[in-house]
Design a protein around this motif. Structure first.
Motif, PDB file in Angstrom:
ATOM      1  N   LEU A  46       0.823  -1.208   0.000  1.00  0.00           N
ATOM      2  CA  LEU A  46       0.000   0.000   0.000  1.00  0.00           C
ATOM      3  C   LEU A  46       0.861   1.264   0.000  1.00  0.00           C
ATOM      4  N   HIS A  49       2.125   1.561  -3.493  1.00  0.00           N
ATOM      5  CA  HIS A  49       0.992   1.937  -4.342  1.00  0.00           C
ATOM      6  C   HIS A  49       0.687   3.442  -4.213  1.00  0.00           C
ATOM      7  N   VAL A 101      -6.539  10.516  -4.573  1.00  0.00           N
ATOM      8  CA  VAL A 101      -6.216   9.125  -4.274  1.00  0.00           C
ATOM      9  C   VAL A 101      -7.156   8.659  -3.181  1.00  0.00           C
ATOM     10  N   ASP A 102      -8.026   7.730  -3.529  1.00  0.00           N
ATOM     11  CA  ASP A 102      -8.942   7.170  -2.538  1.00  0.00           C
ATOM     12  C   ASP A 102      -8.197   6.199  -1.637  1.00  0.00           C
ATOM     13  N   ASN A 105      -8.601   0.793  -1.003  1.00  0.00           N
ATOM     14  CA  ASN A 105      -7.724  -0.162  -1.684  1.00  0.00           C
ATOM     15  C   ASN A 105      -7.871  -1.534  -1.047  1.00  0.00           C
ATOM     16  N   VAL A 118      -3.580  -4.993  -6.182  1.00  0.00           N
ATOM     17  CA  VAL A 118      -4.278  -3.935  -5.471  1.00  0.00           C
ATOM     18  C   VAL A 118      -5.455  -3.488  -6.330  1.00  0.00           C
ATOM     19  N   THR A 119      -6.636  -3.510  -5.746  1.00  0.00           N
ATOM     20  CA  THR A 119      -7.817  -2.964  -6.403  1.00  0.00           C
ATOM     21  C   THR A 119      -8.031  -1.593  -5.800  1.00  0.00           C
ATOM     22  N   SER A 120      -7.905  -0.580  -6.639  1.00  0.00           N
ATOM     23  CA  SER A 120      -7.967   0.793  -6.160  1.00  0.00           C
ATOM     24  C   SER A 120      -9.114   1.523  -6.845  1.00  0.00           C
ATOM     25  N   THR A 121      -9.812   2.340  -6.092  1.00  0.00           N
ATOM     26  CA  THR A 121     -10.923   3.111  -6.632  1.00  0.00           C
ATOM     27  C   THR A 121     -10.452   4.545  -6.866  1.00  0.00           C
ATOM     28  N   GLN A 139     -12.858   1.321 -10.627  1.00  0.00           N
ATOM     29  CA  GLN A 139     -11.846   0.479  -9.987  1.00  0.00           C
ATOM     30  C   GLN A 139     -10.770   0.127 -10.996  1.00  0.00           C
TER      31      GLN A 139
END
Length: 187
Positions: A46, A49, A101-102, A105, A118-121, A139
């Motif tokens: 994270l 990321h 940046v949300d 994650n 990593v699945t990031s929104t 996403q």
């Protein structure tokens, strides 16, 4: 003779109980160490990321390049997309990345803790019917690999996209990766 037999059983039972307790404590310790290693790997992924997204947001090519793994051609294509502001922009869909940046994650680690997804929104803004602005969240999947020095952003594995799917609507035919088929059916 009966008394001697009872003493042996008591001694054997005591040894079995001690061995069982040692095994349970050892297994518990191993589980705790594995959970700690997994938590540390998640935190590292994270953190990397966040640096990758920040470098893309600010278009810091030098920093972004240091965070990339994969082969030379993939790294070069990622750098060019970042420099041309098309990594996360979705202008063709009428969406503009808000460069926020949300914190939403999700991290999935491989069993050997050497790869992570990593699945990031990410937040976008677009125009709905009637010209009103509308917030949209999309996403994105990011794949990281650990090398000797650190976690690095890596290309998706070929099979992660699935086979090709074809969607047809009246006079339009769309070809897309199989993993996007669920999204297509909801359009």
């Amino acid at each position: 003779a009966l008394r001697l037999l009872r003493r042996r059983w008591r001694g054997t039972l005591a040894l079995v109980l001690i061995a069982g307790a040692i095994f349970v404590l050892g297994a518990r310790g191993l589980t705790l160490r594995m959970q700690a290693a997994e938590a540390a790997a998640r935190e590292e992924v994270l953190a990397v990321h966040a640096v990758v997204l920040e470098a893309a947001r600010t278009r810091d090519a030098e920093l972004y390049l240091t965070m990339l793994g994969g082969d030379r051609a993939w790294r070069q294509s990622q750098l060019e997309m970042m420099e041309n502001n098309v990594l996360f922009e979705r202008r063709a869909l009428g969406l503009a990345w808000q460069r926020e940046v949300d914190a939403a994650n999700e991290v999935a680690l491989s069993p050997d803790l050497q790869q992570a997804t990593v699945t990031s929104t990410l937040r976008y803004e677009g125009y709905a019917g009637g010209g009103t602005q509308q917030a949209v969240s999309l996403q994105h999947l990011f794949r990281y690999e650990r090398d000797a020095a650190q976690w690095r952003l890596a290309p998706q594995e070929e099979d992660s996209w699935g086979g090709w799917s074809i969607g047809t609507e009246e006079r339009v035919m769309t070809v897309f990766p199989g993993r996007d088929a669920v999204s297509y059916t909801h359009l």
